[in-house]
Scaffold this active site. Structure first.
Site, short mmCIF file in Angstrom:
data_model
loop_
_atom_site.label_atom_id
_atom_site.label_comp_id
_atom_site.label_asym_id
_atom_site.label_seq_id
_atom_site.Cartn_x
_atom_site.Cartn_y
_atom_site.Cartn_z
N PRO A 367 0.82 -1.21 0.00
CA PRO A 367 0.00 0.00 0.00
C PRO A 367 0.86 1.27 0.00
O PRO A 367 2.07 1.21 0.25
CB PRO A 367 -0.81 -0.12 1.30
CG PRO A 367 -0.04 -1.07 2.15
CD PRO A 367 0.67 -1.99 1.22
N PRO A 368 0.26 2.43 -0.29
CA PRO A 368 1.02 3.68 -0.31
C PRO A 368 1.60 4.02 1.05
O PRO A 368 1.00 3.75 2.10
CB PRO A 368 -0.03 4.73 -0.72
CG PRO A 368 -1.15 3.96 -1.32
CD PRO A 368 -1.16 2.63 -0.66
N GLY A 369 2.81 4.59 1.05
CA GLY A 369 3.40 5.12 2.27
C GLY A 369 4.16 4.13 3.12
O GLY A 369 4.51 4.45 4.26
N VAL A 370 4.44 2.92 2.61
CA VAL A 370 5.15 1.94 3.44
C VAL A 370 6.65 1.97 3.18
O VAL A 370 7.39 1.18 3.77
CB VAL A 370 4.61 0.51 3.23
CG1 VAL A 370 3.18 0.40 3.68
CG2 VAL A 370 4.74 0.10 1.77
N GLY A 371 7.12 2.86 2.29
CA GLY A 371 8.56 3.03 2.11
C GLY A 371 9.16 2.26 0.95
O GLY A 371 10.34 1.91 0.99
N LYS A 372 8.37 2.00 -0.10
CA LYS A 372 8.88 1.22 -1.24
C LYS A 372 9.95 1.99 -2.00
O LYS A 372 11.02 1.48 -2.32
CB LYS A 372 7.73 0.84 -2.17
CG LYS A 372 6.66 -0.02 -1.53
CD LYS A 372 5.63 -0.47 -2.52
CE LYS A 372 4.80 0.67 -3.08
NZ LYS A 372 3.97 1.35 -2.09
N SER A 689 -14.44 -13.53 1.06
CA SER A 689 -14.06 -13.90 2.42
C SER A 689 -15.07 -13.47 3.49
O SER A 689 -14.82 -13.68 4.66
CB SER A 689 -12.68 -13.35 2.76
OG SER A 689 -12.72 -11.96 2.85
N LYS A 732 -5.88 -8.20 8.58
CA LYS A 732 -7.16 -8.50 9.24
C LYS A 732 -6.98 -8.73 10.73
O LYS A 732 -7.81 -8.28 11.54
CB LYS A 732 -7.78 -9.74 8.56
CG LYS A 732 -8.24 -9.45 7.13
CD LYS A 732 -8.82 -10.68 6.46
CE LYS A 732 -9.29 -10.33 5.05
NZ LYS A 732 -9.87 -11.48 4.35
#
Length: 830
Positions: A367-372, A689, A732
């Site tokens: 996801p965005p903002g995780v430091g990729k 799910s 989750k």
């Protein structure tokens, strides 16, 4: 060119009405003209022999088409000229050359003989003599002579003798014939002149032809003058440049052109190119040497050579193979992300043991903002390599990857070669951001062009359209990033090593904020720890109540907001240490944007808690079910996708198949309408799910047994009640922990995935692994249906079921913000 006209041998020659026919090509014979003819066709030779055997007269008629070898009567013009054969000469190649003189015009009446030569019956066309010298004839003759003089003045070549004869002619008809036969007109036009019987009309026809010829010659002369002017200008510039070179040589100044060529030659030698590339560069340099320096082609070749010599064909940076030092750099720059760090250290270890190896193709998905993106910079720093970043978001043109061909104006190499030139080495860390956002249109598919770039078996000879020669990309370490893996082309996905970077937990965000975000924001705002101190409880409150995301971008914005408030006070002269605590946090950041999920106050019938996966992390999903009198219809609301609707149908079918076990009155299904609703109807939701959550809500509703309020669940359901595995397990479980739920029901086949989840995340949560729906019901309902009171079984969904119709506090209700984007689906499973 027809010979000069002469008077016939006898003015009173008697012309018979039957003569041999000689078809002529590419010329029209006029009366009074003497001209040579070469005859080669057998039919024509026999016609001449027949004429020589008789009175030497022959009828000369022009063919309509030049390419017909054996003309038929319909291929020959009817109007021609009666001529007399003056001389004949046999040539060595079996052809004969004759000299004929035109006597008078004639017209074919009929063909008497067709074999072995044509013989025709013809009529002599007498020329009408104008009565006296009429004024009109004199005017037309003078006009025609003036036009002819103008044509000669414009460059038309006519024999001087012919011009003298034309000046002295006073007969309009003979003047017209003379001009038409000497102008070199097309056969069709000349034949038209011959067929006009009236001499004045014929002369007018010639005047029209001359007028058109004057226009054509005038335009031709104008074009030639313009071309000559351009040539003169070019020659003048050439002579001036040569003179300038001579002057510079005398003054001892260097020849810039020769200096430029010599510099290119030196740079080509220093670049240490492969043999194939070297040959192409030397070829282009020779072309440049021969070209004029001011031409457009010269500028194109010069730009091409500049690119070729600037590319790092043999330059490479030395890798830092100290694994401990690299691990230290990675740990300094990033918190956690152990899987990625381990992969980079493994690459370094192999590189240390084996000098020549292909660079890995990694794809960070998260996801965005995780430091990729920042992780790519950290990897380059750890390896000691140059770092190049290219954003592919919104790229739709295939030429952005492979470049444009040099035939286009303003052509350039693609982004890959541009990035390599920018790096200055042939082994940089090359990051391609947002590879899942690449589009396609009529200009091609950039994703397909990336197949060659990101394949170690192909990119040793990457072909850029602009360069036209292969470039070796095997030593480049390619890293791509994506938020979602599904939009990536399947063939491209197969070429990359996928490394998933999940969202951060609250503990991880706390560590990132303390170690990286706060020190960076202090530096950027010009303050120090002496001015502000953010306590850990306050930081936890910022994480929980002011941001809700998988990454840390918004968290950094909120910390920056706190820093600005303190920086303003310090700038006003109020210098002191400001301590941020949960009690005064709202003064700086305002009211909390997100309130923690409150537990349900009591266990309720028909209300079940599910767990959902979103792009920004996990979330809690409440599912409500209620019943009313009706005909057994099932209503689904809450902006559900097709997959989620099918899960609800499957859940209802399962509950109906277990009616005896659950103690449900069979008549209930035909006399009751069931409504399933998932709150936050504006947010799309889809995925399989939520199957066991819906089935549990229905079982609770119809069996009239409350669901435990502290239990959350996720899993796909089959018609036979099997519980299938799901994805997004870490997110989750994190959502369940954030909602303070004590028990989470998971599919049994997801038990192996717990190895990927940090141990601290599982503290305080009881995990129940279910193989079938019976296991789920046993764990989720307050008591098992078999032990339920008999009155509840008899009543089915009795009065107590009305409790489910009450509004329930939902994760998505009452105006609270949600983590998922309102435009994207909120998917319980990926």
């Amino acid at each position: 060119m027809p010979a000069e006209p002469t008077e016939p041998e006898s003015q009173n020659v008697e012309i018979p009405d039957q003569l041999p026919l000689l078809p002529v090509r590419d010329i029209v014979v006029f009366p009074y003209m003497v001209l040579p003819l070469f005859v080669g066709r057998e039919m024509s030779i026999k016609a001449i022999e027949a004429a020589l055997a008789g009175n030497r007269m022959i009828f000369l008629a022009t063919q309509k088409a030049l390419d017909v070898e054996n003309p038929k009567p319909e291929d020959i013009h009817d109007v021609g000229t009666i001529g007399i054969v003056m001389r004949m000469l046999k040539l060595p190649d079996e052809r004969i050359k004759i000299l004929v003189q035109g006597l008078a015009k004639g017209k074919i009446q009929s063909y008497i003989q067709t074999d072995p030569y044509y013989s025709v019956r013809m009529t002599k066309l007498a020329e009408a003599k104008p009565a006296g010298a009429s004024l009109e004839a004199e005017a037309v003759m003078r006009t025609v002579k003036e036009q002819l003089e103008r044509i000669v003045g414009l460059g038309k070549t006519l024999m001087p003798d012919v011009m003298v004869v034309i000046e002295n002619l006073e007969d309009p008809g003979r003047l017209a014939d003379m001009i038409a036969s000497n102008l070199g007109l097309k056969v069709e036009v000349t034949q038209e002149v011959l067929e006009v019987e009236d001499p004045i009309a014929r002369l007018r026809k010639v005047s029209e032809i001359l007028a058109k010829e004057v226009e054509v010659l005038s335009m031709q002369q104008k074009i030639q003058a313009q071309a000559k002017g351009e040539m003169d200008k070019t020659q003048r510039e050439y002579f001036l440049r040569e003179q300038l070179k001579a002057i510079q040589k005398e003054l001892g100044e260097l020849d810039e052109r020769a200096e430029e060529i010599a510099e290119f030659r030196k740079r080509i030698k220093d670049a240490k190119m492969p043999d194939k590339v070297l040959k192409e560069c030397e070829k282009q340099l020779k072309r440049l040497e021969k070209m004029h320096p001011d031409t457009a082609e010269s500028a194109t070749v010069r730009t091409y050579l500049e690119w070729m010599v600037d590319l790092p064909w043999s330059k490479r940076s030395k890798d830092n193979l100290d694994i401990k030092a690299a691990a230290k750099v990675l740990n300094e720059d990033h918190y956690d992300l152990e899987k990625v760090k381990e992969r980079i250290l493994e690459y370094l270890a192999v590189r240390k043991l084996k000098e020549k190896m292909k660079g890995p193709i990694l794809c960070f998905v998260g996801p965005p903002g995780v430091g990729k993106t920042s992780l790519g910079k950290s990897i380059a720093r750890a390896l000691g390599r140059e770092f190049v970043r290219v954003s592919l978001g919104g790229v739709r043109d295939e030429a952005e990857i492979r470049g444009h061909r040099r035939t286009y104006v303003g052509a350039l190499p693609g982004r890959i070669i541009q990035g390599i030139k920018q790096a200055g080495t042939s082994n940089p860390v090359f990051m391609m951001d947002e590879v899942d956002k690449v589009g396609m249109d009529f200009r091609g598919d950039p994703s397909a062009a990336l197949l060659e770039v990101l394949d170690p078996e192909q990119n040793h000879a990457f072909g850029d359209h602009y360069l036209g020669v292969p470039f070796d990309l095997t030593e480049v370490m390619f890293i791509t990033t994506a938020n979602l893996i599904d939009p990536i082309l399947s063939a491209l996905r197969d070429r990359m090593e996928i490394i998933e970077i999940p969202g951060y937990t609250e503990e991880e965000k706390l560590g990132i904020a303390q170690r990286y975000l706060i020190p960076r924001q202090l530096k950027e705002h010009g303050i120090t720890e002496e001015h502000i101190k953010i306590t850990e409880p306050a930081l936890r409150q910022v994480i929980a109540q002011y941001t809700r995301e998988a990454g840390v971008r918004n968290l950094e914005r909120e910390i920056a907001n706190l820093m600005r408030k303190v920086a303003k006070k310090v700038a006003e002269g109020k210098v002191q240490c400001y301590q941020i605590t949960p009690a005064n946090l709202h003064k700086s950041l305002g009211v909390p944007k997100f309130l923690p999920e409150s537990e349900q106050e009591t266990d309720e019938v028909g209300v079940c808690t599910g767990l959902a996966w979103t792009e920004t992390g996990g979330d809690v999903l409440y599912i409500e079910a209620t019943s009313m009198k009706g005909k057994g219809q099932l209503t689904l609301t809450g902006h559900l996708g097709d997959v989620m609707k099918e899960s609800a149908q499957a859940a209802l079918s399962y509950v109906r198949s277990r009616e005896t076990l659950l103690g449900i009155n069979p008549d209930l299904f035909s006399k009751t309408d069931i409504h399933i609703h998932v709150p936050a109807g504006a947010i799309p939701k889809d995925g399989p799910s939520a199957g066991i959550t819906m089935a549990t809500a229905l079982a609770s509703l119809l069996a009239n047994i409350p669901v435990r309020r502290d239990v959350a669940m996720t899993g796909e359901i089959t018609l036979r009640g099997r519980v299938l595995p799901i994805g997004g397990l870490k997110e989750k479980i994190l959502a369940a922990k954030r909602a303070k739920l004590s028990t989470v029901i998971l599919p049994k086949r997801n038990e192996k995935d717990l190895e990927e989840i940090p141990k601290h995340l599982l503290k305080g949560i009881r995990l129940v692994f279910a193989q079938t729906m019976d296991d789920v019901i046993k764990a989720a309902l307050r008591h098992h249906p078999e032990t339920a009171p008999q009155s509840a079984k008899r009543n089915g969904a009795g009065r107590k079921s009305r409790q489910a119709a009450r509004p329930v506090r939902s994760r998505f209700g009452r105006g609270k913000k949600v983590a998922a984007s309102p435009t994207g689906p909120l998917s319980p499973a990926r």
